[in-house]
Design a protein around this motif. Structure first.
Motif, mmCIF file in Angstrom:
data_model
loop_
_atom_site.group_PDB
_atom_site.id
_atom_site.type_symbol
_atom_site.label_atom_id
_atom_site.label_comp_id
_atom_site.label_asym_id
_atom_site.label_seq_id
_atom_site.Cartn_x
_atom_site.Cartn_y
_atom_site.Cartn_z
ATOM 1 N N ASN A 70 -7.491 -59.780 104.983
ATOM 2 C CA ASN A 70 -8.751 -59.049 104.946
ATOM 3 C C ASN A 70 -8.456 -57.604 104.580
ATOM 4 O OD1 ASN A 70 -11.231 -57.849 105.349
ATOM 5 N ND2 ASN A 70 -11.601 -58.791 107.340
ATOM 6 N N LEU A 71 -9.029 -57.141 103.481
ATOM 7 C CA LEU A 71 -8.754 -55.777 103.022
ATOM 8 C C LEU A 71 -9.304 -54.719 103.967
ATOM 9 C CD1 LEU A 71 -9.314 -56.043 99.158
ATOM 10 C CD2 LEU A 71 -7.207 -56.305 100.482
ATOM 11 N N LEU A 72 -10.199 -55.108 104.856
ATOM 12 C CA LEU A 72 -10.685 -54.167 105.861
ATOM 13 C C LEU A 72 -9.676 -54.012 106.992
ATOM 14 C CD1 LEU A 72 -14.455 -55.171 105.996
ATOM 15 C CD2 LEU A 72 -13.421 -53.195 104.844
ATOM 16 N N ALA A 73 -8.655 -54.862 106.977
ATOM 17 C CA ALA A 73 -7.511 -54.743 107.895
ATOM 18 C C ALA A 73 -6.269 -54.614 107.012
ATOM 19 C CB ALA A 73 -7.420 -55.960 108.809
ATOM 20 N N GLU B 275 -3.244 -53.915 107.176
ATOM 21 C CA GLU B 275 -1.928 -54.427 107.546
ATOM 22 C C GLU B 275 -1.718 -55.862 107.062
ATOM 23 O OE1 GLU B 275 -4.842 -55.089 110.907
ATOM 24 O OE2 GLU B 275 -4.243 -53.417 109.605
ATOM 25 N N THR B 276 -2.812 -56.606 106.815
ATOM 26 C CA THR B 276 -2.684 -57.981 106.335
ATOM 27 C C THR B 276 -2.302 -58.033 104.860
ATOM 28 O OG1 THR B 276 -5.029 -58.149 105.730
ATOM 29 C CG2 THR B 276 -4.428 -58.725 107.991
ATOM 30 N N LEU B 277 -2.296 -56.886 104.210
ATOM 31 C CA LEU B 277 -1.983 -56.821 102.782
ATOM 32 C C LEU B 277 -0.501 -56.604 102.506
ATOM 33 C CD1 LEU B 277 -3.169 -56.728 99.885
ATOM 34 C CD2 LEU B 277 -3.606 -54.300 100.233
ATOM 35 N N LYS C 47 -18.874 -51.321 102.340
ATOM 36 C CA LYS C 47 -17.582 -51.737 102.893
ATOM 37 C C LYS C 47 -16.845 -52.683 101.952
ATOM 38 C CE LYS C 47 -18.595 -51.307 107.845
ATOM 39 N NZ LYS C 47 -18.736 -52.069 109.123
ATOM 40 N N ILE C 48 -17.564 -53.667 101.415
ATOM 41 C CA ILE C 48 -16.932 -54.675 100.567
ATOM 42 C C ILE C 48 -16.468 -54.071 99.251
ATOM 43 C CG2 ILE C 48 -17.277 -56.837 99.313
ATOM 44 C CD1 ILE C 48 -19.358 -57.566 101.471
ATOM 45 N N ASN C 49 -17.359 -53.349 98.591
ATOM 46 C CA ASN C 49 -17.054 -52.805 97.264
ATOM 47 C C ASN C 49 -16.283 -51.501 97.311
ATOM 48 O OD1 ASN C 49 -18.758 -54.683 95.401
ATOM 49 N ND2 ASN C 49 -20.137 -54.124 97.064
ATOM 50 N N GLY C 50 -16.488 -50.731 98.392
ATOM 51 C CA GLY C 50 -15.836 -49.436 98.502
ATOM 52 C C GLY C 50 -14.641 -49.429 99.420
ATOM 53 N N THR C 51 -14.881 -49.512 100.733
ATOM 54 C CA THR C 51 -13.805 -49.363 101.716
ATOM 55 C C THR C 51 -12.679 -50.363 101.522
ATOM 56 O OG1 THR C 51 -15.471 -48.595 103.309
ATOM 57 C CG2 THR C 51 -13.309 -49.224 104.174
ATOM 58 N N ALA C 52 -13.013 -51.630 101.295
ATOM 59 C CA ALA C 52 -11.990 -52.670 101.133
ATOM 60 C C ALA C 52 -11.085 -52.359 99.946
ATOM 61 C CB ALA C 52 -12.655 -54.034 100.959
ATOM 62 N N ASN C 53 -11.676 -51.966 98.828
ATOM 63 C CA ASN C 53 -10.871 -51.662 97.639
ATOM 64 C C ASN C 53 -10.092 -50.362 97.797
ATOM 65 O OD1 ASN C 53 -11.365 -53.755 95.480
ATOM 66 N ND2 ASN C 53 -13.477 -53.264 96.027
ATOM 67 N N ILE C 54 -10.658 -49.398 98.488
ATOM 68 C CA ILE C 54 -9.930 -48.150 98.742
ATOM 69 C C ILE C 54 -8.684 -48.435 99.571
ATOM 70 C CG2 ILE C 54 -10.033 -45.956 100.003
ATOM 71 C CD1 ILE C 54 -12.982 -45.768 99.115
ATOM 72 N N ASN C 55 -8.817 -49.290 100.587
ATOM 73 C CA ASN C 55 -7.652 -49.669 101.397
ATOM 74 C C ASN C 55 -6.578 -50.335 100.534
ATOM 75 O OD1 ASN C 55 -8.886 -48.720 103.724
ATOM 76 N ND2 ASN C 55 -9.621 -50.730 104.375
ATOM 77 N N ALA C 56 -7.008 -51.197 99.634
ATOM 78 C CA ALA C 56 -6.053 -51.898 98.765
ATOM 79 C C ALA C 56 -5.358 -50.925 97.818
ATOM 80 C CB ALA C 56 -6.776 -52.975 97.969
ATOM 81 N N ILE C 57 -6.096 -49.988 97.286
ATOM 82 C CA ILE C 57 -5.527 -49.003 96.357
ATOM 83 C C ILE C 57 -4.476 -48.148 97.056
ATOM 84 C CG2 ILE C 57 -6.070 -46.920 95.021
ATOM 85 C CD1 ILE C 57 -8.862 -48.284 94.484
ATOM 86 N N ARG C 58 -4.790 -47.709 98.256
ATOM 87 C CA ARG C 58 -3.839 -46.879 99.008
ATOM 88 C C ARG C 58 -2.584 -47.663 99.381
ATOM 89 N NH1 ARG C 58 -8.199 -43.802 103.042
ATOM 90 N NH2 ARG C 58 -9.076 -42.426 101.427
ATOM 91 N N GLY D 157 4.510 -48.665 95.867
ATOM 92 C CA GLY D 157 5.119 -48.381 94.576
ATOM 93 C C GLY D 157 4.656 -49.273 93.444
ATOM 94 N N VAL D 158 3.476 -49.863 93.577
ATOM 95 C CA VAL D 158 2.917 -50.682 92.503
ATOM 96 C C VAL D 158 2.686 -49.803 91.270
ATOM 97 C CG1 VAL D 158 0.881 -52.014 91.796
ATOM 98 C CG2 VAL D 158 1.860 -52.336 94.077
ATOM 99 N N LYS D 159 2.999 -50.347 90.083
ATOM 100 C CA LYS D 159 2.937 -49.548 88.859
ATOM 101 C C LYS D 159 1.519 -49.399 88.315
ATOM 102 C CE LYS D 159 7.566 -51.017 87.399
ATOM 103 N NZ LYS D 159 8.339 -51.745 86.353
ATOM 104 N N ARG D 160 0.785 -50.516 88.276
ATOM 105 C CA ARG D 160 -0.544 -50.483 87.661
ATOM 106 C C ARG D 160 -1.549 -51.195 88.558
ATOM 107 N NH1 ARG D 160 -0.271 -48.724 82.472
ATOM 108 N NH2 ARG D 160 -2.321 -49.541 81.932
ATOM 109 N N PHE D 161 -2.782 -50.680 88.534
ATOM 110 C CA PHE D 161 -3.846 -51.245 89.360
ATOM 111 C C PHE D 161 -5.112 -51.303 88.510
ATOM 112 C CE2 PHE D 161 -5.002 -51.969 93.922
ATOM 113 C CZ PHE D 161 -6.346 -52.282 93.723
ATOM 114 N N VAL D 162 -5.687 -52.498 88.398
ATOM 115 C CA VAL D 162 -6.915 -52.699 87.622
ATOM 116 C C VAL D 162 -8.037 -53.067 88.582
ATOM 117 C CG1 VAL D 162 -8.043 -54.037 85.804
ATOM 118 C CG2 VAL D 162 -5.612 -53.456 85.605
ATOM 119 N N TYR D 163 -9.141 -52.375 88.474
ATOM 120 C CA TYR D 163 -10.280 -52.617 89.347
ATOM 121 C C TYR D 163 -11.461 -53.072 88.501
ATOM 122 C CZ TYR D 163 -14.141 -51.623 92.562
ATOM 123 O OH TYR D 163 -15.266 -51.710 93.354
#
Length: 287
Positions: A108-111, A113-115, A140-151, A157-163
């Motif tokens: 869950n991207l809202l948590a 640590e699971t990523l 939360k779904i479109n914003g917060t979850a994706n922001i957590n994943a991006i961070r 050290g991921v090179k590229r990120f496509v949203y």
């Protein structure tokens, strides 16, 4: 004349008077010590080292069991990538053969640590995460979850990120305000954390065959003709308020193709790609 002949004879006799160097000495160098000579220089063949092949790129698809995400996974596998997916439900319900080649993670991207485990060894990420509901839920779904994943991806050290975001639809934006506010917040975060490797795709209506349980909904029946018509009415996009409603639909396979290319091609330009850019890139031949 006699004088010239006499000089030549003298020079010849003087050359003959120099001591001759032994042929055996021509292959040896005189040492600094008078009683030693250096051995001839020997060149030994270098040992061949078997180097492992360069590592295969690993792609993590967020929301890989959804409509767009499943097509992204399939496209990435066709490109020879190692593919993993993370979603709340884990493994996809699809029974297609390609699904067996994906490593499915539940999280869950809202948590955030699971990523962490899913990001191990990942070189690029494509997020297809999005959804509807109340304004707070959509943010939360479109914003917060994706922001957590991006961070989290940036820290690993991921090179590229496509949203995969969404095109503006003018007045529609106000009807689902939380949806668009969340999308734009995630876009801002991506451009901040991945200024050189972040790509934002803004498709409009994405069509293709959707599966809802055991049912297949052929959205292409509507989307394909609309795409052809709206591509020819591009100037209408500039009309105030209603202009964005003429944004052409785009096929889900085109979105998946461009997303995978943007995630793996280091020369793909970072930044925002609108629907017309998606259509243009999807028609270019892959290298």
């Amino acid at each position: 004349m006699k004088a010239v002949v006499s000089r030549l004879a003298c020079s010849k006799s003087s050359l003959a008077s120099f001591p001759k160097i032994s042929s055996s000495m021509s292959w040896r160098h005189l040492s600094t010590e008078s009683n030693k000579v250096d051995e001839p220089f020997k060149v030994e063949e270098a040992e061949t080292v078997n180097m492992p092949p360069p590592p295969t790129e690993k792609l993590l698809v967020l929301g890989g069991n959804g409509f767009v995400g499943s097509h992204v996974c399939k496209e990435a596998l066709n490109r020879g990538l190692v593919v993993a997916s993370l979603s709340r439900s884990g493994r996809s319900s699809l029974h297609d053969a390609w699904a067996n080649d994906v490593t499915w993670h539940q999280g869950n991207l809202l948590a955030p640590e699971t990523l962490k485990d899913a990001l191990t060894g990942v070189t690029s990420v494509i997020s297809c995460v999005g959804g509807f509901g109340s304004n707070s839920q959509m943010y939360k779904i479109n914003g917060t979850a994706n922001i957590n994943a991006i961070r989290a991806a940036s820290e690993q050290g991921v090179k590229r990120f496509v949203y995969i975001s969404a095109a503006d639809f003018g007045v529609v934006n106000y009807l689902i305000q939380g949806y668009y506010e969340g999308k734009r917040a995630a876009e801002t975060e991506l451009l901040t954390k991945f200024p050189y490797g972040g790509v934002i795709l803004r498709p409009g209506f994405i069509y293709g065959t959707r599966r809802v349980g055991s049912m297949k909904i052929p959205l292409g029946v509507i989307g394909s003709p609309m795409e052809m018509i709206f591509q020819r009415t591009k100037p209408l996009n500039q009309l105030p308020l209603v202009g964005p409603l003429f944004t052409p639909p785009v096929n889900v396979t085109a979105v998946a193709k461009v997303a995978v290319r943007a995630a793996t091609d280091p020369v793909f330009p970072p930044g925002i790609v609108d629907v017309h850019g998606i259509l243009r890139h999807s028609q270019q031949k892959l290298k």
